[in-house]
Each structure stands twice: as C-alpha cells, then as structure tokens.
Design a protein around this motif. Structure first.
Motif, PDB file in Angstrom:
ATOM      1  N   LYS A  23       0.847  -1.185   0.000  1.00 35.29           N
ATOM      2  CA  LYS A  23       0.000   0.000   0.000  1.00 35.29           C
ATOM      3  C   LYS A  23       0.885   1.239   0.000  1.00 35.29           C
ATOM      4  O   LYS A  23       1.940   1.257   0.646  1.00 35.29           O
ATOM      5  N   ASP A  24       0.454   2.301  -0.715  1.00 35.14           N
ATOM      6  CA  ASP A  24       1.228   3.531  -0.719  1.00 35.14           C
ATOM      7  C   ASP A  24       0.311   4.743  -0.657  1.00 35.14           C
ATOM      8  O   ASP A  24      -0.906   4.636  -0.810  1.00 35.14           O
ATOM      9  N   ASN A  25       0.931   5.901  -0.387  1.00 31.29           N
ATOM     10  CA  ASN A  25       0.171   7.141  -0.263  1.00 31.29           C
ATOM     11  C   ASN A  25       1.069   8.321  -0.588  1.00 31.29           C
ATOM     12  O   ASN A  25       2.294   8.213  -0.494  1.00 31.29           O
ATOM     13  N   GLU A  26       0.477   9.443  -0.971  1.00 29.10           N
ATOM     14  CA  GLU A  26       1.225  10.649  -1.296  1.00 29.10           C
ATOM     15  C   GLU A  26       0.630  11.838  -0.549  1.00 29.10           C
ATOM     16  O   GLU A  26      -0.588  11.933  -0.367  1.00 29.10           O
ATOM     17  N   PHE A  27       1.527  12.730  -0.114  1.00 30.10           N
ATOM     18  CA  PHE A  27       1.093  13.986   0.494  1.00 30.10           C
ATOM     19  C   PHE A  27       1.884  15.104  -0.155  1.00 30.10           C
ATOM     20  O   PHE A  27       3.107  15.136  -0.060  1.00 30.10           O
ATOM     21  N   GLY A  28       1.182  16.009  -0.829  1.00 27.94           N
ATOM     22  CA  GLY A  28       1.850  17.072  -1.560  1.00 27.94           C
ATOM     23  C   GLY A  28       1.893  18.371  -0.782  1.00 27.94           C
ATOM     24  O   GLY A  28       0.884  18.781  -0.196  1.00 27.94           O
ATOM     25  N   LEU A  29       3.065  19.013  -0.746  1.00 25.43           N
ATOM     26  CA  LEU A  29       3.217  20.331  -0.134  1.00 25.43           C
ATOM     27  C   LEU A  29       3.321  21.354  -1.254  1.00 25.43           C
ATOM     28  O   LEU A  29       4.393  21.576  -1.812  1.00 25.43           O
ATOM     29  N   SER A  30       2.187  21.937  -1.601  1.00 25.90           N
ATOM     30  CA  SER A  30       2.154  22.893  -2.719  1.00 25.90           C
ATOM     31  C   SER A  30       2.087  24.337  -2.238  1.00 25.90           C
ATOM     32  O   SER A  30       2.014  25.258  -3.047  1.00 25.90           O
ATOM     33  N   ILE A  31       2.123  24.536  -0.904  1.00 21.52           N
ATOM     34  CA  ILE A  31       2.098  25.899  -0.368  1.00 21.52           C
ATOM     35  C   ILE A  31       3.440  26.572  -0.655  1.00 21.52           C
ATOM     36  O   ILE A  31       4.497  25.961  -0.502  1.00 21.52           O
ATOM     37  N   ASN A  32       3.395  27.827  -1.074  1.00 19.08           N
ATOM     38  CA  ASN A  32       4.645  28.552  -1.364  1.00 19.08           C
ATOM     39  C   ASN A  32       5.535  28.595  -0.129  1.00 19.08           C
ATOM     40  O   ASN A  32       5.074  28.914   0.974  1.00 19.08           O
ATOM     41  N   ASN A  33       6.817  28.280  -0.313  1.00 20.76           N
ATOM     42  CA  ASN A  33       7.768  28.306   0.792  1.00 20.76           C
ATOM     43  C   ASN A  33       9.173  28.508   0.239  1.00 20.76           C
ATOM     44  O   ASN A  33       9.392  28.412  -0.969  1.00 20.76           O
ATOM     45  N   ALA A  34      10.145  28.764   1.137  1.00 28.40           N
ATOM     46  CA  ALA A  34      11.503  29.109   0.720  1.00 28.40           C
ATOM     47  C   ALA A  34      12.223  27.962   0.020  1.00 28.40           C
ATOM     48  O   ALA A  34      13.143  28.194  -0.769  1.00 28.40           O
ATOM     49  N   ASP A  35      11.820  26.714   0.291  1.00 29.42           N
ATOM     50  CA  ASP A  35      12.529  25.558  -0.261  1.00 29.42           C
ATOM     51  C   ASP A  35      11.830  24.936  -1.464  1.00 29.42           C
ATOM     52  O   ASP A  35      12.311  23.940  -2.005  1.00 29.42           O
ATOM     53  N   GLY A  36      10.707  25.473  -1.869  1.00 29.77           N
ATOM     54  CA  GLY A  36      10.020  24.939  -3.037  1.00 29.77           C
ATOM     55  C   GLY A  36       9.051  23.809  -2.693  1.00 29.77           C
ATOM     56  O   GLY A  36       9.004  23.327  -1.556  1.00 29.77           O
ATOM     57  N   SER A  37       8.285  23.389  -3.681  1.00 34.82           N
ATOM     58  CA  SER A  37       7.272  22.362  -3.475  1.00 34.82           C
ATOM     59  C   SER A  37       7.904  21.003  -3.191  1.00 34.82           C
ATOM     60  O   SER A  37       8.957  20.669  -3.742  1.00 34.82           O
ATOM     61  N   LYS A  38       7.249  20.237  -2.341  1.00 37.65           N
ATOM     62  CA  LYS A  38       7.738  18.919  -1.953  1.00 37.65           C
ATOM     63  C   LYS A  38       6.599  17.909  -2.054  1.00 37.65           C
ATOM     64  O   LYS A  38       5.421  18.256  -1.981  1.00 37.65           O
ATOM     65  N   LEU A  39       6.997  16.655  -2.209  1.00 34.50           N
ATOM     66  CA  LEU A  39       6.040  15.550  -2.205  1.00 34.50           C
ATOM     67  C   LEU A  39       6.555  14.489  -1.245  1.00 34.50           C
ATOM     68  O   LEU A  39       7.707  14.060  -1.344  1.00 34.50           O
TER      69      LEU A  39
END
Length: 233
Positions: A23-39
C-alpha cells in the motif's frame, strides 16, 4: 502496480510483492515556501512469509513541481531529496550471528545514518571493509591501501575494483582535503552502493563459506556412517 521482487528486512525471505502486500500514499506540499514544493511518498509492505508477517514502512521526500490540471494540482519533475526506513529503523539486513560482531555493528551504523550523513555512512563502510579484509584474509598492513593491494591476486578484478573504490569514497569522509575550502560531497545513492558491496561481500566471504563447510561436513559424516556400517557387516 507491477509485481516486484523483494527481500524482507526482518526475516531475509525472498519473495514477489503484489497489490495484496503493498500500500502507498502521497502527500503534496504545494504551499509557497523558501525551499520549493515537496512531495512526501510513503509505502508499507507486509511480508507474505507466514512465519514472519511483519511490515516495513518507508518514506521518501521529493522535490517536485506543481501545476493546475483541471480542478486539482498535479506534480511532475520529481527528484528524490531524502529517504527514510521507518520500520524497521534502518535499511540494514539481518545477518547470521557467525559474522563478526564488529563488522555487523559498523554495517548497521552505516545503514542507520545514510540519510542524515552519506559521507559518514561511506566512512563507516570503509571501516567495515577494512575489518572484513583483516578478518577474512588475515592480512594487516600500514594502511587500507596496502591491505587491499595484498588481496588483489586473490579475488576477481571487478570485486577488487569495487573494494578499492569503496576505500577512495570512504577517504572523503575520513580525511580532510589539503584545501579545507574544497568540499566533496557523497550522495545518498553513492553511500548506498557501498553498503550494497558490503552486503555482497558478507554473503560471499562469510555466508557461502559457512554453508559450504556445513555441506562438506555432512558429506564427511555420511562417509563415516557408511564406513561403520560396512565394518559391522
């Protein structure tokens, strides 16, 4: 998902993983921040071996780019930034107790810090390699370089080149450059390659030798038994 081959870190069982064990899952960080978008991508696998049935949990942090597609954001151009083995607490494999304790300790520590400090992990792999050469080949020189040179004619060329490469990469963490402003990094995938070599050598030098010894002793014992039976008759 496509089925893939896998070895359980708890019981060392080799198997093929399918949807029923994964089983797998993803959580996206699309909020603007100093280090850029992360997944943040996480997955767990349950060992299908009925004698084990334990699970592993891993997480991977990726640099990514988001764009609006339809009513939701989609990510692309992913690049792995960091990886964690959460359960069990490192990527170390379980090896038999007859492998020297000092070697296992260095190996396990190299595995446990590979995400936090690939350079330190590579240094520990170098130390682990030196311990294996001294223990298995019974050599001891003034330096790891001389010890590796002394076994050059005892192993195949590609293995020797890999061992020497481990020494060179481990030296980056073990010794400061003459120019202290020159910083040479060791990437996580490079530190992992060294750990992979340690695992191969443990299998080739210790496990295969042990299994060969057991097999040959069994043949000798069979021969003794047959000889005794012949004497009685």
């Amino acid at each position: 998902m496509e089925p893939f081959k896998w070895q359980c870190p708890h019981c060392n069982h080799h198997t093929t993983i399918t949807n029923s064990n994964f089983k797998d899952n993803e959580f996206g960080l699309s909020i603007n921040n100093a280090d850029g978008s992360k997944l943040l991508y996480s997955y767990y696998i349950v060992c299908p071996n009925s004698d084990c049935n334990k699970y592993t949990l891993d997480a991977i942090l990726l640099d990514t780019t988001y764009e609006l597609r339809g009513q939701s954001y989609k990510h692309y151009d992913q690049k792995e930034k960091k990886r964690w083995r959460l359960i069990p607490n490192s990527f170390a494999k379980v090896f038999p107790k007859y492998v020297p304790t000092a070697i296992i300790q260095d190996y396990e520590e190299a595995c446990s810090i590979i995400s936090e400090s690939p350079k330190a992990s590579a240094t520990l792999s170098r130390r682990c390699l030196q311990g294996m050469i001294r223990d298995y080949w019974k050599v001891k020189g003034n330096s790891l370089f001389k010890e590796i040179e002394s076994i050059k004619d005892k192993i195949d060329p590609l293995t020797w080149q890999s061992i020497d490469a481990t020494r060179k990469i481990g030296n980056i963490g073990a010794h400061m450059e003459k120019d202290i402003n020159l910083i040479i990094e060791v990437e996580p995938n490079e530190a992992q390659a060294l750990i992979n070599l340690i695992e191969v050598l443990i299998k080739d030098w210790y496990i295969n030798r042990h299994e060969r010894q057991i097999m040959l002793e069994e043949i000798v014992n069979v021969g003794k038994t047959k000889t005794e039976l012949k004497k009685k008759n």
